[in-house]
Design a protein around this motif. Structure first.
Motif, PDB file in Angstrom:
ATOM      1  N   LEU A   1       9.358 -17.450   0.714  1.00 29.45           N
ATOM      2  CA  LEU A   1       8.170 -16.689   1.086  1.00 29.45           C
ATOM      3  C   LEU A   1       8.458 -15.197   0.969  1.00 29.45           C
ATOM      4  O   LEU A   1       9.484 -14.712   1.458  1.00 29.45           O
ATOM      5  N   ALA A   2       7.542 -14.479   0.342  1.00 34.79           N
ATOM      6  CA  ALA A   2       7.598 -13.029   0.267  1.00 34.79           C
ATOM      7  C   ALA A   2       6.225 -12.485   0.641  1.00 34.79           C
ATOM      8  O   ALA A   2       5.228 -13.221   0.643  1.00 34.79           O
ATOM      9  N   VAL A   3       6.172 -11.203   0.966  1.00 32.90           N
ATOM     10  CA  VAL A   3       4.882 -10.561   1.200  1.00 32.90           C
ATOM     11  C   VAL A   3       4.783  -9.310   0.343  1.00 32.90           C
ATOM     12  O   VAL A   3       5.782  -8.622   0.099  1.00 32.90           O
ATOM     13  N   ALA A   4       3.566  -9.027  -0.104  1.00 32.00           N
ATOM     14  CA  ALA A   4       3.278  -7.835  -0.894  1.00 32.00           C
ATOM     15  C   ALA A   4       2.590  -6.825   0.020  1.00 32.00           C
ATOM     16  O   ALA A   4       1.492  -7.087   0.518  1.00 32.00           O
ATOM     17  N   LEU A   5       3.247  -5.696   0.239  1.00 27.43           N
ATOM     18  CA  LEU A   5       2.697  -4.668   1.110  1.00 27.43           C
ATOM     19  C   LEU A   5       2.050  -3.577   0.269  1.00 27.43           C
ATOM     20  O   LEU A   5       2.654  -3.068  -0.674  1.00 27.43           O
ATOM     21  N   ASP A   6       0.827  -3.226   0.632  1.00 28.70           N
ATOM     22  CA  ASP A   6       0.104  -2.202  -0.120  1.00 28.70           C
ATOM     23  C   ASP A   6      -0.891  -1.511   0.799  1.00 28.70           C
ATOM     24  O   ASP A   6      -1.828  -2.152   1.282  1.00 28.70           O
ATOM     25  N   GLY A   7      -0.664  -0.233   1.070  1.00 26.73           N
ATOM     26  CA  GLY A   7      -1.610   0.554   1.840  1.00 26.73           C
ATOM     27  C   GLY A   7      -1.975  -0.068   3.164  1.00 26.73           C
ATOM     28  O   GLY A   7      -1.119  -0.455   3.962  1.00 26.73           O
ATOM     29  N   ALA A   8      -3.277  -0.204   3.405  1.00 21.08           N
ATOM     30  CA  ALA A   8      -3.771  -0.801   4.646  1.00 21.08           C
ATOM     31  C   ALA A   8      -3.984  -2.298   4.509  1.00 21.08           C
ATOM     32  O   ALA A   8      -4.388  -2.955   5.464  1.00 21.08           O
ATOM     33  N   GLY A   9      -3.706  -2.841   3.326  1.00 24.24           N
ATOM     34  CA  GLY A   9      -3.916  -4.259   3.071  1.00 24.24           C
ATOM     35  C   GLY A   9      -4.618  -4.433   1.738  1.00 24.24           C
ATOM     36  O   GLY A   9      -5.070  -3.464   1.107  1.00 24.24           O
ATOM     37  N   TRP A  10      -4.744  -5.673   1.299  1.00 25.15           N
ATOM     38  CA  TRP A  10      -5.258  -5.941  -0.041  1.00 25.15           C
ATOM     39  C   TRP A  10      -6.782  -5.974  -0.114  1.00 25.15           C
ATOM     40  O   TRP A  10      -7.334  -6.025  -1.209  1.00 25.15           O
ATOM     41  N   HIS A  11      -7.466  -5.964   1.018  1.00 28.39           N
ATOM     42  CA  HIS A  11      -8.923  -5.814   0.970  1.00 28.39           C
ATOM     43  C   HIS A  11      -9.251  -4.331   0.908  1.00 28.39           C
ATOM     44  O   HIS A  11      -8.687  -3.537   1.672  1.00 28.39           O
ATOM     45  N   PRO A  12     -10.133  -3.900   0.007  1.00 24.26           N
ATOM     46  CA  PRO A  12     -10.429  -2.472  -0.128  1.00 24.26           C
ATOM     47  C   PRO A  12     -10.948  -1.813   1.150  1.00 24.26           C
ATOM     48  O   PRO A  12     -10.780  -0.602   1.335  1.00 24.26           O
ATOM     49  N   ALA A  13     -11.548  -2.597   2.041  1.00 27.53           N
ATOM     50  CA  ALA A  13     -12.072  -2.048   3.294  1.00 27.53           C
ATOM     51  C   ALA A  13     -11.106  -2.246   4.462  1.00 27.53           C
ATOM     52  O   ALA A  13     -11.460  -1.999   5.612  1.00 27.53           O
ATOM     53  N   ALA A  14      -9.873  -2.669   4.185  1.00 31.22           N
ATOM     54  CA  ALA A  14      -8.919  -2.976   5.253  1.00 31.22           C
ATOM     55  C   ALA A  14      -8.671  -1.788   6.178  1.00 31.22           C
ATOM     56  O   ALA A  14      -8.443  -1.965   7.378  1.00 31.22           O
ATOM     57  N   TRP A  15      -8.729  -0.581   5.644  1.00 24.90           N
ATOM     58  CA  TRP A  15      -8.431   0.602   6.457  1.00 24.90           C
ATOM     59  C   TRP A  15      -9.439   0.804   7.587  1.00 24.90           C
ATOM     60  O   TRP A  15      -9.149   1.495   8.575  1.00 24.90           O
ATOM     61  N   ARG A  16     -10.600   0.165   7.508  1.00 21.74           N
ATOM     62  CA  ARG A  16     -11.631   0.300   8.537  1.00 21.74           C
ATOM     63  C   ARG A  16     -11.546  -0.796   9.600  1.00 21.74           C
ATOM     64  O   ARG A  16     -12.280  -0.762  10.589  1.00 21.74           O
ATOM     65  N   ALA A  17     -10.658  -1.758   9.424  1.00 20.56           N
ATOM     66  CA  ALA A  17     -10.587  -2.912  10.322  1.00 20.56           C
ATOM     67  C   ALA A  17      -9.971  -2.535  11.664  1.00 20.56           C
ATOM     68  O   ALA A  17      -9.182  -1.581  11.779  1.00 20.56           O
ATOM     69  N   THR A  18     -10.319  -3.298  12.677  1.00 22.58           N
ATOM     70  CA  THR A  18      -9.722  -3.126  14.003  1.00 22.58           C
ATOM     71  C   THR A  18      -8.211  -3.325  13.908  1.00 22.58           C
ATOM     72  O   THR A  18      -7.747  -4.313  13.328  1.00 22.58           O
ATOM     73  N   GLY A  19      -7.464  -2.401  14.456  1.00 18.22           N
ATOM     74  CA  GLY A  19      -6.009  -2.497  14.447  1.00 18.22           C
ATOM     75  C   GLY A  19      -5.348  -1.854  13.243  1.00 18.22           C
ATOM     76  O   GLY A  19      -4.120  -1.716  13.205  1.00 18.22           O
ATOM     77  N   ALA A  20      -6.130  -1.480  12.224  1.00 18.05           N
ATOM     78  CA  ALA A  20      -5.550  -0.800  11.063  1.00 18.05           C
ATOM     79  C   ALA A  20      -5.077   0.592  11.477  1.00 18.05           C
ATOM     80  O   ALA A  20      -5.517   1.148  12.487  1.00 18.05           O
ATOM     81  N   ARG A  21      -4.180   1.166  10.674  1.00 19.27           N
ATOM     82  CA  ARG A  21      -3.592   2.466  11.011  1.00 19.27           C
ATOM     83  C   ARG A  21      -3.735   3.426   9.833  1.00 19.27           C
ATOM     84  O   ARG A  21      -2.763   3.879   9.238  1.00 19.27           O
ATOM     85  N   PRO A  22      -4.996   3.755   9.469  1.00 17.85           N
ATOM     86  CA  PRO A  22      -5.210   4.566   8.262  1.00 17.85           C
ATOM     87  C   PRO A  22      -4.594   5.954   8.339  1.00 17.85           C
ATOM     88  O   PRO A  22      -4.250   6.524   7.295  1.00 17.85           O
ATOM     89  N   GLY A  23      -4.437   6.488   9.547  1.00 14.47           N
ATOM     90  CA  GLY A  23      -3.841   7.809   9.683  1.00 14.47           C
ATOM     91  C   GLY A  23      -2.337   7.828   9.504  1.00 14.47           C
ATOM     92  O   GLY A  23      -1.729   8.907   9.477  1.00 14.47           O
ATOM     93  N   GLU A  24      -1.720   6.637   9.365  1.00 10.70           N
ATOM     94  CA  GLU A  24      -0.263   6.556   9.281  1.00 10.70           C
ATOM     95  C   GLU A  24       0.244   6.001   7.951  1.00 10.70           C
ATOM     96  O   GLU A  24       1.438   5.726   7.808  1.00 10.70           O
ATOM     97  N   LEU A  25      -0.638   5.852   6.967  1.00 14.87           N
ATOM     98  CA  LEU A  25      -0.245   5.174   5.738  1.00 14.87           C
ATOM     99  C   LEU A  25       0.865   5.896   4.980  1.00 14.87           C
ATOM    100  O   LEU A  25       1.585   5.270   4.197  1.00 14.87           O
ATOM    101  N   LEU A  26       1.011   7.179   5.196  1.00 19.19           N
ATOM    102  CA  LEU A  26       2.070   7.933   4.533  1.00 19.19           C
ATOM    103  C   LEU A  26       3.239   8.218   5.459  1.00 19.19           C
ATOM    104  O   LEU A  26       4.144   8.977   5.106  1.00 19.19           O
ATOM    105  N   SER A  27       3.256   7.587   6.628  1.00 17.43           N
ATOM    106  CA  SER A  27       4.328   7.839   7.584  1.00 17.43           C
ATOM    107  C   SER A  27       5.442   6.799   7.436  1.00 17.43           C
ATOM    108  O   SER A  27       5.188   5.636   7.112  1.00 17.43           O
TER     109      SER A  27
END
Length: 403
Positions: free
Chosen positions: A8-34
């Motif tokens: 098992l592997a996981v692919a990590l990308d931004g806030a997630g693979w759904h284009p609207a993932a950054w708006r979801a509850t619990g997402a951390r859009p302000g930290e994506l470059l941290s």
């Protein structure tokens, strides 16, 4: 655990693979470059005993279209360098493999080779590498040294048409991988003597010019980076069609595939097997691990993940589309699917969490325990290198003299 392990592997990308993932509850859009954001994600993946994580990268901003940039402002744009990110995470982790993506259309093999070898040293043998060609012609303008084919809207409706248009770039990419592999071999394991008493740091006879001369590259060598803990970090590729299957048969240790059902698994694996046979590759000597990619949205309650996807689709203004199959359901439902598809001949899966960190946590704390209960997934790491996780032997240097 009985039988061959499920990988098992996981692919990590931004806030997630759904284009609207950054708006979801619990997402951390302000930290994506941290650094802390990525450290938390990879620590969670390692907690789940996963084989490796992959990090996306590209020589241009993300876009909704596969083949051209866009001006959208409602989706995540901006990212960090994947190799540098993996190098930062290396000392913060102990077992999980770290597989960054690098572009081989606009990057010299020498630079890629020393970067991945350095990552392998920094992680003590947990580096992998995903070479990627440049599929967008606009990205070439960032470098100004060449042009690449411009895919059309008709091209991108068919993976085979995409592959045919980009065939020369795949051929160039295969040469780049071969040059990198030779650079990794250019130092023998015992080339460094480090004997202070005699003043001998290096055995010069065990550091080799590779003298690689291909159609696209001419690389003298040797590498500036001594041979790394794995000798050759595993090479990972993504393949949707006949040309990238041929690339994987020549160049890869792991190939990520994108079937959409069990019948598709069998059909794709047959195509990969045919490509391996045409390449003359002996898989007993050089195994090729075959993983299927899946975009996953997981919740414990039946129906909850589908409702969550509907909400995300509404925010995005359209339904989620992907090259890979999209799964919504419970961890137990996903376990059923993985084991069913595995029966068609897969070695493992790379899961793309729809929303981070929600769906990553659902994998590590929901899916993994379910697979462990079924006796098909490890309960502890049994190896310390990525090759070890994948049951791939460590290769010797091709330049070392026999005996």
């Amino acid at each position: 655990m009985t039988g061959a392990p499920l990988h098992l592997a996981v692919a990590l990308d931004g806030a997630g693979w759904h284009p609207a993932a950054w708006r979801a509850t619990g997402a951390r859009p302000g930290e994506l470059l941290s650094a802390a954001y990525w450290a938390d994600l990879v620590a969670e993946a390692e907690r789940g005993l996963l084989d490796y994580v992959t990090f996306e990268d590209a020589p241009g901003l993300q876009s909704a279209a596969f083949h051209r940039p866009d001006d959208r402002t409602d989706q995540v744009r901006g990212s960090v360098d994947a190799v540098l990110l993996a190098a930062h995470l290396a000392p913060l982790t102990t077992h999980i493999g770290l597989v960054p993506t690098t572009n081989v259309t606009h990057t010299e093999p020498f630079h890629v080779g020393i970067g991945i070898a350095t990552l392998d040293h920094a992680s003590r043998g947990r580096a992998g590498w995903r070479p990627q060609i440049s599929s967008r012609a606009a990205d070439a303008r960032h470098f100004g040294r060449r042009t690449t084919p411009q895919l059309t809207d008709d091209d991108v409706t068919d993976p085979e048409r995409i592959a045919a248009r980009l065939r020369p770039l795949f051929a160039e990419g295969a040469e780049a991988v071969e040059a990198v592999r030779r650079l990794w071999d250019s130092w023998e394991d015992d080339a460094e003597i480090r004997d202070a008493a005699t003043g001998r740091f290096l055995d010069r006879d065990k550091v080799h010019h590779i003298d690689f001369a291909g159609t696209h590259f001419s690389v003298k060598g040797p590498s500036i980076t001594p041979r790394s803990p794995q000798g050759a970090p595993p090479v990972v590729s993504l393949a949707h069609a006949s040309v990238p299957y041929a690339f994987a048969a020549l160049a890869s240790d792991v190939v990520h595939l994108t079937p959409h059902d069990r019948a598709g698994v069998a059909a794709v694996l047959a195509e990969v097997d045919a490509a391996v046979e045409r390449a003359g590759r002996d898989v007993r000597e050089r195994p090729l691990r075959r993983f299927a990619d899946l975009v996953v949205l997981l919740d414990e309650q039946p129906g909850a993940a589908a409702r969550r996807k509907e909400r995300l689709d509404t925010w995005a203004g359209e339904g989620l589309a992907s090259d890979a199959a999209i799964f919504t359901g419970t961890p137990a439902d996903l376990a059923d699917l993985l084991l069913d598809w595995r029966g068609a001949g897969l070695d493992g899966f790379r899961l793309r969490p729809g929303v981070l960190p929600h769906d990553l946590t659902a994998i590590t704390r929901g899916l993994v325990p379910e697979l462990q209960r079924r006796g098909v997934f490890r309960t502890a790491y049994g190896a310390t290198t990525l090759r070890g996780h994948l049951s791939l032997t460590r290769p010797g240097s091709r330049y070392a003299k026999a005996g």
